[in-house]
Motif scaffolding. Structure first.
Motif, mmCIF file in Angstrom:
data_model
loop_
_atom_site.group_PDB
_atom_site.id
_atom_site.type_symbol
_atom_site.label_atom_id
_atom_site.label_comp_id
_atom_site.label_asym_id
_atom_site.label_seq_id
_atom_site.Cartn_x
_atom_site.Cartn_y
_atom_site.Cartn_z
ATOM 1 N N THR A 29 0.815 -1.212 0.000
ATOM 2 C CA THR A 29 0.000 0.000 0.000
ATOM 3 C C THR A 29 0.848 1.261 0.000
ATOM 4 O O THR A 29 0.318 2.356 -0.176
ATOM 5 N N ARG A 32 4.122 3.218 -5.301
ATOM 6 C CA ARG A 32 3.523 4.189 -6.235
ATOM 7 C C ARG A 32 2.612 3.458 -7.224
ATOM 8 O O ARG A 32 2.959 3.271 -8.381
ATOM 9 N N TRP A 33 1.423 3.106 -6.771
ATOM 10 C CA TRP A 33 0.466 2.340 -7.568
ATOM 11 C C TRP A 33 -0.058 3.127 -8.759
ATOM 12 O O TRP A 33 -0.561 2.567 -9.706
ATOM 13 N N TRP A 34 0.081 4.415 -8.751
ATOM 14 C CA TRP A 34 -0.471 5.276 -9.782
ATOM 15 C C TRP A 34 0.522 5.557 -10.910
ATOM 16 O O TRP A 34 0.161 6.139 -11.932
ATOM 17 N N LEU A 138 -5.602 2.721 -13.319
ATOM 18 C CA LEU A 138 -5.599 3.697 -12.233
ATOM 19 C C LEU A 138 -6.738 3.445 -11.251
ATOM 20 O O LEU A 138 -6.530 3.410 -10.027
ATOM 21 N N VAL A 139 -7.931 3.223 -11.764
ATOM 22 C CA VAL A 139 -9.082 2.979 -10.886
ATOM 23 C C VAL A 139 -8.903 1.671 -10.129
ATOM 24 O O VAL A 139 -9.128 1.601 -8.924
ATOM 25 N N GLY A 142 -6.173 2.058 -7.467
ATOM 26 C CA GLY A 142 -6.641 2.922 -6.385
ATOM 27 C C GLY A 142 -7.609 2.219 -5.452
ATOM 28 O O GLY A 142 -7.488 2.314 -4.220
ATOM 29 N N ILE A 143 -8.560 1.509 -6.022
ATOM 30 C CA ILE A 143 -9.538 0.788 -5.197
ATOM 31 C C ILE A 143 -8.863 -0.328 -4.411
ATOM 32 O O ILE A 143 -9.137 -0.515 -3.220
ATOM 33 N N THR A 145 -5.725 -0.511 -3.442
ATOM 34 C CA THR A 145 -4.912 0.087 -2.386
ATOM 35 C C THR A 145 -5.795 0.547 -1.242
ATOM 36 O O THR A 145 -5.475 0.325 -0.068
ATOM 37 N N TRP A 146 -6.915 1.163 -1.554
ATOM 38 C CA TRP A 146 -7.854 1.596 -0.513
ATOM 39 C C TRP A 146 -8.385 0.403 0.276
ATOM 40 O O TRP A 146 -8.460 0.434 1.499
#
Length: 173
Positions: A29, A32-34, A138-139, A142-143, A145-146
């Motif tokens: 987490t 740099r996932w993005w 990206l989506v 992001g999800i 990681t959240w």
């Protein structure tokens, strides 16, 4: 880059990402996932032919639909991915059969958008597809990681995704 090179980049990135997601792997987490989606988006937006000069409104509408499909595919992929916390606190993830279905539907919808554009005479560059892939990644990242952050660490174990029978507070007893 030429359309052929863009197509090769899209196929290579999709193949690597899909192959990695169907294996069990730890998710970090703090990384740099993005980064990969942003690089793909920058490469796609640098291309001059992302919109058709002769049909700007129609090509912008098709691009918007492509991005919407990318966002929905990324969200569907993220929510159908199994995610759980190991006893040592490491968060693990693996895509499911439902994730594969989400990908197949997303690909079919994208093919339909390109077919619609071709039938209406709108030129679509591979940059639109690359931008849609960037939105998907990206989506999804992001999800995930959240979701991974919401599971907690070793001090707060959490149930596995889809495991409604177990309560996290009972596991600590």
């Amino acid at each position: 880059m030429s359309g052929f090179v863009n197509a090769l980049v899209i196929v290579a990135v999709a193949a690597v990402v899909i192959a990695r997601q169907f294996r069990t792997r730890a998710i970090g987490t703090d990384r740099r996932w993005w980064l990969l989606p942003v690089i793909l988006a920058v490469v796609a937006l640098r291309e001059p032919g992302i919109l058709d000069d002769h049909h700007p409104t129609a090509s912008a509408a098709l691009l918007a639909v492509e991005l919407l499909i990318g966002v929905i595919t990324g969200a569907g992929w993220a929510w159908t991915t199994r995610i759980w916390t190991a006893p040592d606190g490491v968060v693990w993830t693996r895509s499911t059969k439902a994730s594969a279905v989400v990908w197949l539907v997303g690909i079919a919808l994208r093919a339909g958008v390109f077919a619609l554009g071709a039938a209406s005479g709108v030129h679509q560059d591979s940059s639109a597809l690359m931008l849609g892939l960037a939105a998907t990644l990206l989506v999804r990242a992001g999800i995930l990681t959240w979701r991974a952050q919401s599971l907690g660490g070793p001090s707060r174990p959490a149930p596995a995704y889809g495991d409604d029978m177990r309560l996290a507070w009972k596991e600590r007893v």
